[in-house]
Design a protein around this motif. Structure first.
Motif, PDB file in Angstrom:
ATOM      1  N   UNK A 218       0.861  -1.070  -0.285  1.00 48.81           N
ATOM      2  CA  UNK A 218       0.105  -0.307   0.725  1.00 48.81           C
ATOM      3  C   UNK A 218       0.817   1.117  -0.076  1.00 48.81           C
ATOM      4  N   UNK A 219       1.865   0.856   0.930  1.00 49.11           N
ATOM      5  CA  UNK A 219       2.195   2.368   1.121  1.00 49.11           C
ATOM      6  C   UNK A 219       3.426   2.604  -0.613  1.00 49.11           C
ATOM      7  N   UNK A 220       3.718   2.222  -1.499  1.00 49.16           N
ATOM      8  CA  UNK A 220       4.773   1.586  -2.595  1.00 49.16           C
ATOM      9  C   UNK A 220       3.712   2.077  -3.896  1.00 49.16           C
ATOM     10  N   UNK A 221       2.104   1.594  -3.151  1.00 51.88           N
ATOM     11  CA  UNK A 221       1.193   1.612  -4.301  1.00 51.88           C
ATOM     12  C   UNK A 221       1.409   0.461  -5.201  1.00 51.88           C
ATOM     13  N   UNK A 222       1.902  -0.949  -4.548  1.00 50.39           N
ATOM     14  CA  UNK A 222       1.524  -1.877  -5.617  1.00 50.39           C
ATOM     15  C   UNK A 222       0.640  -2.544  -5.566  1.00 50.39           C
ATOM     16  N   UNK A 223       0.696  -3.041  -6.104  1.00 53.46           N
ATOM     17  CA  UNK A 223      -0.906  -4.209  -6.222  1.00 53.46           C
ATOM     18  C   UNK A 223      -0.647  -5.460  -5.560  1.00 53.46           C
ATOM     19  N   UNK A 224      -1.894  -6.264  -4.829  1.00 51.21           N
ATOM     20  CA  UNK A 224      -0.705  -6.814  -3.777  1.00 51.21           C
ATOM     21  C   UNK A 224      -2.613  -7.477  -3.401  1.00 51.21           C
ATOM     22  N   UNK A 225      -3.499  -7.888  -5.027  1.00 51.20           N
ATOM     23  CA  UNK A 225      -4.121  -9.110  -4.623  1.00 51.20           C
ATOM     24  C   UNK A 225      -4.174 -10.439  -4.254  1.00 51.20           C
ATOM     25  N   UNK A 226      -3.391 -11.113  -4.624  1.00 54.51           N
ATOM     26  CA  UNK A 226      -3.302 -12.303  -3.380  1.00 54.51           C
ATOM     27  C   UNK A 226      -2.965 -12.568  -1.970  1.00 54.51           C
ATOM     28  N   UNK A 227      -1.826 -10.926  -1.916  1.00 56.88           N
ATOM     29  CA  UNK A 227      -1.101 -11.249  -0.355  1.00 56.88           C
ATOM     30  C   UNK A 227      -2.841 -10.721   0.304  1.00 56.88           C
ATOM     31  N   UNK A 228      -3.899  -9.927  -0.019  1.00 55.98           N
ATOM     32  CA  UNK A 228      -4.124  -9.314   0.399  1.00 55.98           C
ATOM     33  C   UNK A 228      -5.428 -10.360   0.804  1.00 55.98           C
ATOM     34  N   UNK A 229      -5.664 -11.265  -0.081  1.00 50.60           N
ATOM     35  CA  UNK A 229      -6.686 -12.529   0.186  1.00 50.60           C
ATOM     36  C   UNK A 229      -6.823 -13.644   0.932  1.00 50.60           C
ATOM     37  N   UNK A 230      -4.926 -13.753   0.898  1.00 51.45           N
ATOM     38  CA  UNK A 230      -4.619 -14.430   2.277  1.00 51.45           C
ATOM     39  C   UNK A 230      -4.003 -13.949   3.214  1.00 51.45           C
ATOM     40  N   UNK A 231      -3.916 -12.589   3.224  1.00 52.12           N
ATOM     41  CA  UNK A 231      -3.681 -11.804   4.951  1.00 52.12           C
ATOM     42  C   UNK A 231      -5.523 -12.073   5.589  1.00 52.12           C
ATOM     43  N   UNK A 232      -6.824 -11.744   4.688  1.00 49.67           N
ATOM     44  CA  UNK A 232      -8.059 -12.236   4.886  1.00 49.67           C
ATOM     45  C   UNK A 232      -8.106 -13.405   5.729  1.00 49.67           C
ATOM     46  N   UNK A 233      -7.511 -14.760   5.387  1.00 46.74           N
ATOM     47  CA  UNK A 233      -8.006 -16.174   5.525  1.00 46.74           C
ATOM     48  C   UNK A 233      -6.951 -16.044   6.187  1.00 46.74           C
ATOM     49  N   UNK A 234      -6.273 -15.760   6.716  1.00 40.62           N
ATOM     50  CA  UNK A 234      -5.424 -16.036   8.238  1.00 40.62           C
ATOM     51  C   UNK A 234      -6.363 -15.203   9.220  1.00 40.62           C
ATOM     52  N   UNK A 235      -6.807 -13.951   8.880  1.00 42.25           N
ATOM     53  CA  UNK A 235      -7.461 -13.307  10.278  1.00 42.25           C
ATOM     54  C   UNK A 235      -8.486 -13.597  10.186  1.00 42.25           C
ATOM     55  N   UNK A 236      -8.779 -14.797   9.584  1.00 44.34           N
ATOM     56  CA  UNK A 236     -10.282 -15.578   9.389  1.00 44.34           C
ATOM     57  C   UNK A 236     -10.520 -16.345  10.445  1.00 44.34           C
ATOM     58  N   UNK A 237      -8.942 -17.934  10.377  1.00 43.03           N
ATOM     59  CA  UNK A 237      -8.478 -17.835  11.382  1.00 43.03           C
ATOM     60  C   UNK A 237      -8.094 -17.435  12.831  1.00 43.03           C
ATOM     61  N   UNK A 238      -7.189 -16.535  12.653  1.00 40.06           N
ATOM     62  CA  UNK A 238      -7.513 -15.722  14.217  1.00 40.06           C
ATOM     63  C   UNK A 238      -8.445 -15.500  14.563  1.00 40.06           C
ATOM     64  N   UNK A 239      -9.499 -15.276  14.487  1.00 42.31           N
ATOM     65  CA  UNK A 239     -10.964 -14.992  14.472  1.00 42.31           C
ATOM     66  C   UNK A 239     -11.427 -16.212  14.930  1.00 42.31           C
ATOM     67  N   UNK A 240     -11.175 -17.072  14.059  1.00 38.66           N
ATOM     68  CA  UNK A 240     -11.767 -18.559  14.898  1.00 38.66           C
ATOM     69  C   UNK A 240     -10.256 -18.998  16.420  1.00 38.66           C
ATOM     70  N   UNK A 241      -9.471 -18.715  16.996  1.00 33.01           N
ATOM     71  CA  UNK A 241      -8.904 -18.731  18.099  1.00 33.01           C
ATOM     72  C   UNK A 241      -8.047 -19.579  17.512  1.00 33.01           C
ATOM     73  N   UNK A 242      -7.417 -19.951  16.411  1.00 32.42           N
ATOM     74  CA  UNK A 242      -6.633 -20.817  15.944  1.00 32.42           C
ATOM     75  C   UNK A 242      -5.048 -19.163  15.690  1.00 32.42           C
ATOM     76  N   UNK A 243      -4.665 -18.513  16.562  1.00 30.18           N
ATOM     77  CA  UNK A 243      -4.004 -17.881  16.473  1.00 30.18           C
ATOM     78  C   UNK A 243      -2.324 -18.598  16.307  1.00 30.18           C
ATOM     79  N   UNK A 244      -2.307 -19.264  17.857  1.00 32.31           N
ATOM     80  CA  UNK A 244      -1.083 -20.046  18.355  1.00 32.31           C
ATOM     81  C   UNK A 244      -0.468 -21.286  17.776  1.00 32.31           C
ATOM     82  N   UNK A 245      -2.386 -21.814  16.715  1.00 36.42           N
ATOM     83  CA  UNK A 245      -1.812 -23.296  16.318  1.00 36.42           C
ATOM     84  C   UNK A 245      -1.098 -23.257  14.408  1.00 36.42           C
ATOM     85  N   UNK A 246      -0.197 -24.390  14.568  1.00 34.67           N
ATOM     86  CA  UNK A 246       0.919 -23.743  13.493  1.00 34.67           C
ATOM     87  C   UNK A 246       0.402 -22.285  12.013  1.00 34.67           C
ATOM     88  N   UNK A 247       0.710 -22.196  11.432  1.00 31.66           N
ATOM     89  CA  UNK A 247       0.563 -21.899  10.641  1.00 31.66           C
ATOM     90  C   UNK A 247      -0.541 -22.377   9.188  1.00 31.66           C
TER      91      UNK A 247
END
Length: 269
Positions: A218-247
């Motif tokens: 975002x800072x460098x104005x580089x499109x990061x579509x797939x990375x943003x999708x991946x980030x949302x999946x990880x956040x969903x996992x954190x919201x499920x309480x799996x943050x301390x489990x393996x990635x």
């Protein structure tokens, strides 16, 4: 074994040439006869239609651009099934959608023809060198009978069994031998496939690292579509309480959405 090959263009000509070089009696067809000139010079026989190829062959292969072409060549007037005798085996080497293959397979069964879905991975270079990964779905006995021909196409031929319900380990072995192989996959047999999400590298840390990457984008104005999708999946996992489990526990997000667990009872190896 008499081999028929339909579609000797961009990919098909290399695969067909390797089969012919193996000493198999071959009959070929393409919408452009000139595409088959090299094969004809190697002793292959030209046929005037897919039906004529099938009538002269024990096993038929197609390598075609689109699913519509596969369906037309298999089921249309003058198509494979109109010329194939009972006991013929037909492999589609194209990348074809399941619905089309199911229709062709059902029609083949009615005609006594065994149809196998056999997409390949490895590109033109792999086709030329005979090192493709061939992923075969269908009747295992037919696959084994025809494996000497398949071995001329690729050095990695896998029988995946019936389309639905493929064992996770078997699918893993097939993808591992193809261009779909990735480093992260290597942990699947001891992790995801057995439901082991004991922490090594935690999901929380993976979420943090992906977040740093998307922030920089975002800072460098580089499109990061797939990375943003991946980030949302990880956040969903954190919201499920799996943050301390393996990635790798992020896979459980997709499992819940698809209502299926990716597990296997097959022993690793």
């Amino acid at each position: 074994m008499k081999v028929g090959f339909i579609g000797v263009g961009f990919m098909g000509r290399h695969m067909a040439r390797n089969i012919a070089a193996g000493g198999f009696e071959m009959t070929v067809f393409d919408i452009r006869k000139e595409a088959a000139e090299e094969l004809l010079s190697m002793g292959a026989t030209w046929a005037e239609s897919p039906a004529a190829v099938a009538a002269a062959s024990d096993v038929v292969f197609t390598s075609l651009p689109r699913p519509q072409d596969v369906e037309e060549v298999a089921l249309g007037e003058g198509g494979i099934l109109s010329g194939a005798g009972a006991g013929t085996v037909y492999f589609d080497l194209s990348t074809t959608d399941p619905d089309t293959i199911y229709r062709v397979s059902a029609a083949g069964e009615s005609a006594g023809v065994t149809v196998l879905d056999a997409p390949v991975s490895g590109g033109v270079g792999g086709a030329e060198a005979g090192t493709l990964c061939v992923m075969v779905g269908g009747d295992e006995d037919a696959y084994l009978r025809c494996k000497p021909v398949l071995d001329r196409i690729g050095d990695k031929a896998f029988s995946l069994g019936v389309k639905a319900g493929v064992d996770a380990q078997t699918l893993f072995d097939a993808v591992k031998g193809s261009s779909g192989n990735t480093q992260s996959m290597q942990g699947f047999p001891s992790g995801l496939f057995v439901g082991n999400f004991e922490p090594g590298f935690q999901l929380d840390l993976a979420a943090k690292d992906v977040g740093l990457a998307t922030d920089m984008g975002r800072r460098l104005r580089v499109p990061m579509e797939m990375s943003n999708i991946a980030q949302q999946r990880y956040i969903a996992g954190q919201n499920k309480g799996w943050g301390r489990e393996a990635s790798g526990a992020v896979a459980k997000v997709q499992e819940e959405r698809a209502e299926v667990e990716i597990r296997t009872t097959t022993d690793e190896g």
